[in-house]
Design a protein around this motif. Sequence first.
Motif, short mmCIF file in Angstrom:
data_model
loop_
_atom_site.label_atom_id
_atom_site.label_comp_id
_atom_site.label_asym_id
_atom_site.label_seq_id
_atom_site.Cartn_x
_atom_site.Cartn_y
_atom_site.Cartn_z
N LEU A 114 0.76 -1.20 -0.09
CA LEU A 114 0.03 0.12 -0.07
C LEU A 114 0.75 1.24 0.03
O LEU A 114 0.53 2.32 -0.89
N ALA A 115 1.77 1.14 0.61
CA ALA A 115 2.89 2.37 0.89
C ALA A 115 3.37 2.63 -0.59
O ALA A 115 3.97 3.88 -0.96
N ARG A 116 3.77 1.53 -1.47
CA ARG A 116 4.18 1.72 -2.79
C ARG A 116 3.13 2.34 -3.86
O ARG A 116 3.66 2.83 -4.93
N SER A 117 1.97 2.21 -3.50
CA SER A 117 0.79 2.56 -4.47
C SER A 117 0.99 4.08 -4.74
O SER A 117 1.29 4.90 -3.94
N ARG A 118 0.23 4.32 -5.76
CA ARG A 118 0.19 5.79 -6.30
C ARG A 118 -0.59 6.61 -5.41
O ARG A 118 -0.54 7.99 -5.40
N ARG A 119 -1.46 6.23 -4.61
CA ARG A 119 -2.40 6.92 -3.71
C ARG A 119 -1.82 7.20 -2.51
O ARG A 119 -2.24 8.05 -1.53
N ALA A 120 -0.48 6.52 -2.22
CA ALA A 120 0.19 6.94 -0.88
C ALA A 120 0.82 8.38 -0.90
O ALA A 120 1.40 8.81 -1.85
N PHE A 121 0.94 8.83 0.11
CA PHE A 121 1.64 10.08 0.67
C PHE A 121 1.84 10.08 2.11
O PHE A 121 1.29 9.52 3.01
N ARG A 122 3.01 10.96 2.41
CA ARG A 122 3.10 11.27 3.76
C ARG A 122 2.85 12.75 4.20
O ARG A 122 2.89 13.47 3.28
N LEU A 123 2.57 13.12 5.49
CA LEU A 123 2.30 14.23 5.83
C LEU A 123 3.72 15.14 6.00
O LEU A 123 4.60 14.51 6.42
N LEU A 124 3.54 16.28 5.49
CA LEU A 124 4.84 17.51 5.82
C LEU A 124 5.98 16.78 5.20
O LEU A 124 7.22 16.73 6.04
N PRO A 125 6.39 16.20 4.21
CA PRO A 125 7.29 16.00 3.47
C PRO A 125 8.55 16.57 3.59
O PRO A 125 9.59 16.43 3.66
N GLU A 126 8.20 18.04 3.40
CA GLU A 126 9.36 19.18 3.37
C GLU A 126 9.92 19.24 4.76
O GLU A 126 10.98 19.80 4.55
N PHE A 127 9.62 18.59 5.66
CA PHE A 127 10.47 18.54 6.86
C PHE A 127 11.64 17.61 6.99
O PHE A 127 12.52 17.70 7.48
N GLY A 128 11.43 16.61 5.66
CA GLY A 128 12.59 15.79 5.82
C GLY A 128 12.52 14.52 6.89
O GLY A 128 13.51 14.00 7.42
#
Length: 211
Positions: A188-202
Amino acid sequence: MVRYGMVIDLTKCVGCETCTASCKNDNSTPKNTFWRAVRDLEVGEYPMVKRVFVPLSCMHCAKPPCLEVCPTTATRQRSDGIVVIDINLCMGCGYCIVACPYDQRWLVKEEKKYFDGHQTPPEQVNPFLYYGMASKCDFCVDRVDEGVRRGLKPGVDPEATPACVNSCISKALYFGDLDDPESEVARLARSRRAFRLLPEFGTEPSVYYLR
């Protein structure tokens, strides 16, 4: 290596907050302390507006900023990626709370009482959660560790899986080993639907969302 993580399907979450209640029941957290919470958001512009329910908890970041600022090394990252707090070292300074970009750490400075001043019965108080010390979601690490010791698989066997995942009535929460390409959370984490919050914080959270 094992790297535990969670995937949350926002299209399935109905905002019932059963996961919140389950977490409080399982961890006996103090009043106004929510290791697992659900935000009710309104997104879009009129007339195309809709409600979205977003479950939140500690993100168990691969690069946790809370760990970097802890002056006593109370905040630690296990080899399986789970970020924990050693209450024997925490002095309640609150630096980690300020450092967390997700606002998912808690610090109770004094005992909170229930029901007209009566304290929570001692048998209902989590002995591992002391007032004056930082606390947060730990992926129910005690359940995970005990399950692994018994040969169970976290994310598959309920006895080795976080309480919030087990309680979700809409099956919106998934837990397991992100480093196992065959696991459901990894897929599921590899799917196109997946995202993470605040990626700009690294921070590289171990919690993914599905849109």
